[in-house]
Design an enzyme around this catalytic site. Structure first.
Site, short mmCIF file in Angstrom:
data_model
loop_
_atom_site.label_atom_id
_atom_site.label_comp_id
_atom_site.label_asym_id
_atom_site.label_seq_id
_atom_site.Cartn_x
_atom_site.Cartn_y
_atom_site.Cartn_z
N ASP A 147 0.97 -1.21 0.12
CA ASP A 147 -0.02 0.11 0.12
C ASP A 147 0.83 1.26 0.15
OD1 ASP A 147 -2.05 1.98 0.13
OD2 ASP A 147 -2.61 1.45 2.21
N ASP A 192 -2.46 6.10 -5.87
CA ASP A 192 -2.65 5.50 -4.78
C ASP A 192 -2.91 3.84 -5.10
OD1 ASP A 192 -3.26 4.52 -2.15
OD2 ASP A 192 -5.27 4.72 -2.50
#
Length: 472
Positions: free
Chosen positions: A149, A350
């Protein structure tokens, strides 16, 4: 008479040439503004075998990136639920927007995460977590599957004993007492003191440092801040800071924990900077039948097609990677979107967000242009929050309009067809973009749009790079 007929013929030919569409002229010249793909390529057989990325197989600092659902994953045989993917993705996006618009403390985020009455309004929601890598932890090495992430800094895994509660995971839960290289971080150490500046909550148990990380969907992890040996293929790193979670709850089911790739000092790239120079890259595979790669260091970055854009500062977040979008093109034609539409809210890239979010005016322009180019195909019902969908039942080939993003510095990134479409099934294939609720919500470049691209994060250079065909 013959001369007059020749003149008429010439005029007719010129008129016909002028009257032809730009698309027809471009097709004849070999210059086309769309991607013609076989419809079957969007719907791979569920029984397909796994195809490994040669980059991950041949580079010692590379890890195979596996989609959570598919033949390359040993974690789940469950078929992906598209409604669930989109629901959790929407929750993650809302939490990012909340985090950037309301400056709450880390303790506020955790208390909201642990509350059964109040909805969590800050802390980045974990979301669906499509992509997984395997990392070795401890001595002897214990291989664990972790989501990666770019929106988080801390790396953590579930640990025995579960003092509160642990969710179900596929692999055995890591037991620090069986590792000779494990040690707890002291509560008086600078590492522990820096937790709050990293968006975490610091607590103490006797002389040991305790961390709490709360996410926007009421998920949380709590446990000892510790040091441990991490192994990536043949690269070994001693005494990296990580969270040894003994009280964990939320949407992480099946996966051991999280590999944090954000910009903060606790992130894995920051902690391994002496070896990898705070540089990493990845390629997300086109479908679950393939693996991609997550590569640390500068291996494979000599690609002449790599184009970079500066990383911009994201207000109220030291973890997120900001980008400056300056335009969008469809079929090589730039859309008429005022620059302030992008500059006012800003943008981030992201890995954990699935579908790209755009400012409302930018999305409206993109949707209008896309629908115009797709007018020959049968429209289908929307798949909320996706509102522009098509039924490709019986269709053999599809002309997908080219979609390109322009970034600060003159970098233009053309998306692959699979990066433009979200595929539920043959009767419901949707434009993979969503409008933000408000004009000042940050735009987010999600992971569908990043598929098959080589995406490079160059910490020392303060830039992000893109190149096509990144998984090869």
């Amino acid at each position: 008479m013959k001369s007059s007929l020749n003149i008429v013929t010439i005029i007719l030919c010129v008129w016909l040439s002028w009257g032809r569409t730009d698309g027809a002229q471009k097709r004849e010249s070999g210059e086309v503004s769309f991607h013609r793909i076989q419809a079957s390529s969007l719907f791979p057989s569920p029984s397909s075998s796994c195809v490994l990325s040669p980059r991950a197989s041949n580079t010692k600092s590379s890890l195979h990136v596996v989609h959570r659902h598919g033949p390359c994953s040993s974690l789940s045989s469950k078929k992906a639920d598209h409604d669930e993917i989109l629901r959790l993705d929407q929750a993650r996006v809302k939490s990012i927007h909340s985090k950037l618009s309301k400056k709450l403390t880390a303790r506020d985020r955790v208390s909201q995460s642990q509350s059964t009455d109040l909805p969590a309004r800050d802390g980045i929601t974990f979301g669906y977590g499509n992509y997984v890598v395997t990392v070795g932890i401890g001595t002897p090495k214990h291989d664990l599957s972790l989501f990666f992430d770019t929106g988080s800094d801390i790396t953590w895994t579930q640990c025995q004993p579960c003092a509160g509660k642990c969710y179900s995971q596929k692999e055995p839960i890591f037991n620090p007492s069986s590792s000779s290289s494990y040690s707890n971080v002291s509560c008086s150490s600078p590492v522990c003191d820096s937790l709050t500046s990293q968006g975490l909550v610091k607590q103490c148990s006797a002389s040991n440092c305790i961390y709490l990380a709360g996410y926007g969907d009421k998920s949380f992890t709590q446990g000892f801040m510790a040091k441990e040996k991490f192994t990536l293929n043949s690269d070994v790193f001693d005494s990296l800071n990580f969270g040894c979670g003994q009280n964990n709850q939320g949407l992480f089911t099946g996966i051991a924990g999280l590999l944090g790739l954000g910009r903060g000092s606790f992130s894995f790239p920051s902690q391994t900077a002496k070896t990898y120079n705070n540089i990493f890259s990845y390629c997300l595979p086109s479908s679950p039948q393939y693996t991609g790669h997550l590569t640390f260091g500068s291996a494979g970055l000599s690609n002449s097609l790599l184009k970079y854009t500066p990383v911009s500062t994201v207000k109220d977040s030291s973890s997120l990677y900001g980008l400056d979008i300056v335009g969008i093109s469809v079929d090589d034609k730039e859309l008429k979107i005022p620059l302030t539409v992008f500059s006012t809210p800003g943008a981030i890239i992201d890995s954990g967000t699935v579908i790209t979010r755009l400012p409302p005016k930018a999305y409206a322009a993109l949707r209008t242009a896309f629908k115009e180019k797709m007018s020959n195909y049968t429209a289908a019902a929307g798949l909320p929050p996706l509102d522009t969908c098509y039924d490709f039942t019986g269709v053999e080939s599809i002309d997908v309009p080219k979609v390109s993003f322009s970034f600060k510095g003159g970098t233009v990134v053309e998306l692959e067809p699979i990066g433009v479409l979200f595929v539920a099934d043959r009767s419901q294939v949707c434009l993979a973009f969503i409008a933000n609720d408000k004009d000042d919500d940050v735009a987010i470049l999600g992971n569908v749009q990043q598929k098959t691209l080589q995406v490079v994060y160059d910490g020392p250079g303060g830039r992000v790079g893109f190149a096509p065909n990144g998984c090869n």
